[in-house]
Design a protein around this motif. Sequence first.
Motif, PDB file in Angstrom:
ATOM      1  N   ALA A  84       0.833  -1.208   0.000  1.00  0.00           N
ATOM      2  CA  ALA A  84       0.000   0.000   0.000  1.00  0.00           C
ATOM      3  C   ALA A  84       0.863   1.252   0.000  1.00  0.00           C
ATOM      4  O   ALA A  84       0.553   2.233  -0.691  1.00  0.00           O
ATOM      5  CB  ALA A  84      -0.935   0.002   1.200  1.00  0.00           C
ATOM      6  N   HIS A  85       1.948   1.228   0.750  1.00  0.00           N
ATOM      7  CA  HIS A  85       2.831   2.395   0.828  1.00  0.00           C
ATOM      8  C   HIS A  85       3.325   2.805  -0.560  1.00  0.00           C
ATOM      9  O   HIS A  85       3.411   3.992  -0.872  1.00  0.00           O
ATOM     10  CB  HIS A  85       4.025   2.096   1.747  1.00  0.00           C
ATOM     11  CG  HIS A  85       4.937   1.062   1.178  1.00  0.00           C
ATOM     12  ND1 HIS A  85       4.715  -0.291   1.324  1.00  0.00           N
ATOM     13  CD2 HIS A  85       6.057   1.186   0.431  1.00  0.00           C
ATOM     14  CE1 HIS A  85       5.666  -0.961   0.692  1.00  0.00           C
ATOM     15  NE2 HIS A  85       6.495  -0.088   0.145  1.00  0.00           N
ATOM     16  N   ALA A  86       3.639   1.831  -1.409  1.00  0.00           N
ATOM     17  CA  ALA A  86       4.160   2.127  -2.739  1.00  0.00           C
ATOM     18  C   ALA A  86       3.066   2.710  -3.641  1.00  0.00           C
ATOM     19  O   ALA A  86       3.329   3.617  -4.439  1.00  0.00           O
ATOM     20  CB  ALA A  86       4.756   0.869  -3.362  1.00  0.00           C
ATOM     21  N   HIS A  87       1.850   2.214  -3.518  1.00  0.00           N
ATOM     22  CA  HIS A  87       0.732   2.778  -4.274  1.00  0.00           C
ATOM     23  C   HIS A  87       0.497   4.235  -3.866  1.00  0.00           C
ATOM     24  O   HIS A  87       0.286   5.100  -4.724  1.00  0.00           O
ATOM     25  CB  HIS A  87      -0.548   1.971  -4.028  1.00  0.00           C
ATOM     26  CG  HIS A  87      -0.559   0.639  -4.688  1.00  0.00           C
ATOM     27  ND1 HIS A  87      -0.803   0.478  -6.030  1.00  0.00           N
ATOM     28  CD2 HIS A  87      -0.362  -0.602  -4.183  1.00  0.00           C
ATOM     29  CE1 HIS A  87      -0.766  -0.815  -6.332  1.00  0.00           C
ATOM     30  NE2 HIS A  87      -0.491  -1.494  -5.222  1.00  0.00           N
ATOM     31  N   ILE A  88       0.542   4.489  -2.582  1.00  0.00           N
ATOM     32  CA  ILE A  88       0.338   5.847  -2.076  1.00  0.00           C
ATOM     33  C   ILE A  88       1.469   6.762  -2.559  1.00  0.00           C
ATOM     34  O   ILE A  88       1.228   7.878  -3.020  1.00  0.00           O
ATOM     35  CB  ILE A  88       0.213   5.845  -0.545  1.00  0.00           C
ATOM     36  CG1 ILE A  88      -1.079   5.110  -0.144  1.00  0.00           C
ATOM     37  CG2 ILE A  88       0.245   7.259   0.019  1.00  0.00           C
ATOM     38  CD1 ILE A  88      -1.151   4.721   1.312  1.00  0.00           C
ATOM     39  N   GLY A  89       2.697   6.285  -2.476  1.00  0.00           N
ATOM     40  CA  GLY A  89       3.840   7.068  -2.941  1.00  0.00           C
ATOM     41  C   GLY A  89       3.739   7.421  -4.416  1.00  0.00           C
ATOM     42  O   GLY A  89       3.979   8.559  -4.815  1.00  0.00           O
ATOM     43  N   SER A  90       3.345   6.457  -5.236  1.00  0.00           N
ATOM     44  CA  SER A  90       3.188   6.720  -6.662  1.00  0.00           C
ATOM     45  C   SER A  90       2.092   7.754  -6.909  1.00  0.00           C
ATOM     46  O   SER A  90       2.237   8.642  -7.756  1.00  0.00           O
ATOM     47  CB  SER A  90       2.857   5.418  -7.399  1.00  0.00           C
ATOM     48  OG  SER A  90       2.666   5.653  -8.767  1.00  0.00           O
ATOM     49  N   SER A  91       1.011   7.651  -6.140  1.00  0.00           N
ATOM     50  CA  SER A  91      -0.098   8.606  -6.291  1.00  0.00           C
ATOM     51  C   SER A  91       0.318  10.021  -5.930  1.00  0.00           C
ATOM     52  O   SER A  91      -0.070  10.981  -6.602  1.00  0.00           O
ATOM     53  CB  SER A  91      -1.269   8.189  -5.399  1.00  0.00           C
ATOM     54  OG  SER A  91      -1.796   6.964  -5.815  1.00  0.00           O
ATOM     55  N   VAL A  92       1.105  10.154  -4.878  1.00  0.00           N
ATOM     56  CA  VAL A  92       1.498  11.476  -4.389  1.00  0.00           C
ATOM     57  C   VAL A  92       2.620  12.082  -5.237  1.00  0.00           C
ATOM     58  O   VAL A  92       2.577  13.256  -5.601  1.00  0.00           O
ATOM     59  CB  VAL A  92       1.922  11.400  -2.900  1.00  0.00           C
ATOM     60  CG1 VAL A  92       2.522  12.698  -2.427  1.00  0.00           C
ATOM     61  CG2 VAL A  92       0.729  11.019  -2.034  1.00  0.00           C
ATOM     62  N   ILE A  93       3.618  11.281  -5.556  1.00  0.00           N
ATOM     63  CA  ILE A  93       4.778  11.783  -6.307  1.00  0.00           C
ATOM     64  C   ILE A  93       4.451  11.945  -7.785  1.00  0.00           C
ATOM     65  O   ILE A  93       4.832  12.929  -8.412  1.00  0.00           O
ATOM     66  CB  ILE A  93       5.995  10.851  -6.117  1.00  0.00           C
ATOM     67  CG1 ILE A  93       6.399  10.828  -4.643  1.00  0.00           C
ATOM     68  CG2 ILE A  93       7.153  11.291  -7.003  1.00  0.00           C
ATOM     69  CD1 ILE A  93       7.370   9.714  -4.283  1.00  0.00           C
ATOM     70  N   GLY A  94       3.777  10.977  -8.350  1.00  0.00           N
ATOM     71  CA  GLY A  94       3.401  11.031  -9.761  1.00  0.00           C
ATOM     72  C   GLY A  94       4.224  10.090 -10.616  1.00  0.00           C
ATOM     73  O   GLY A  94       5.421   9.907 -10.392  1.00  0.00           O
TER      74      GLY A  94
END
Length: 138
Positions: A87-97
């Motif tokens: 989940a952390h990686a999905h969130i990171g991708s969403s926030v960073i782009g």
Amino acid sequence: MCRVYYESIRISTTKQFELIDITDNVEKIVRKSGIKNGICLVFAPHATAAIVANEKEHGLMSDIITFVKELVKPEREWRHNIIDSNAHAHIGSSVIGADRVFPVVNGELVRGTWQNIFLVEMDGPRSSRNIIVVVIGE
């Protein structure tokens, strides 16, 4: 006349969190495209990785990884982790782009003196990550 050139970069990652410099690959693709003026899209078609532009200085690269870990908190009990522990990686991708766009002027990728282009791996290691590079212009 507007033209479009497309190519992909395949890389593997070796750590859960990692910055991979893809600048040389992207610049080669821009030159190979033959497009003199336009834009270059760099896109990671992955829900657990991102694309950033920043300085290639090892202390800063380490700081970016530290910040990303603090931002996404991989140790937190995210709901998505019930089915997959990333989940952390999905969130990171969403926030960073997952993408960045750069100008192309006189056949060269335009970036700041200290800007390199990085894939931000947040769910590694991965044997294969694909980065799409599209150059559009004339």
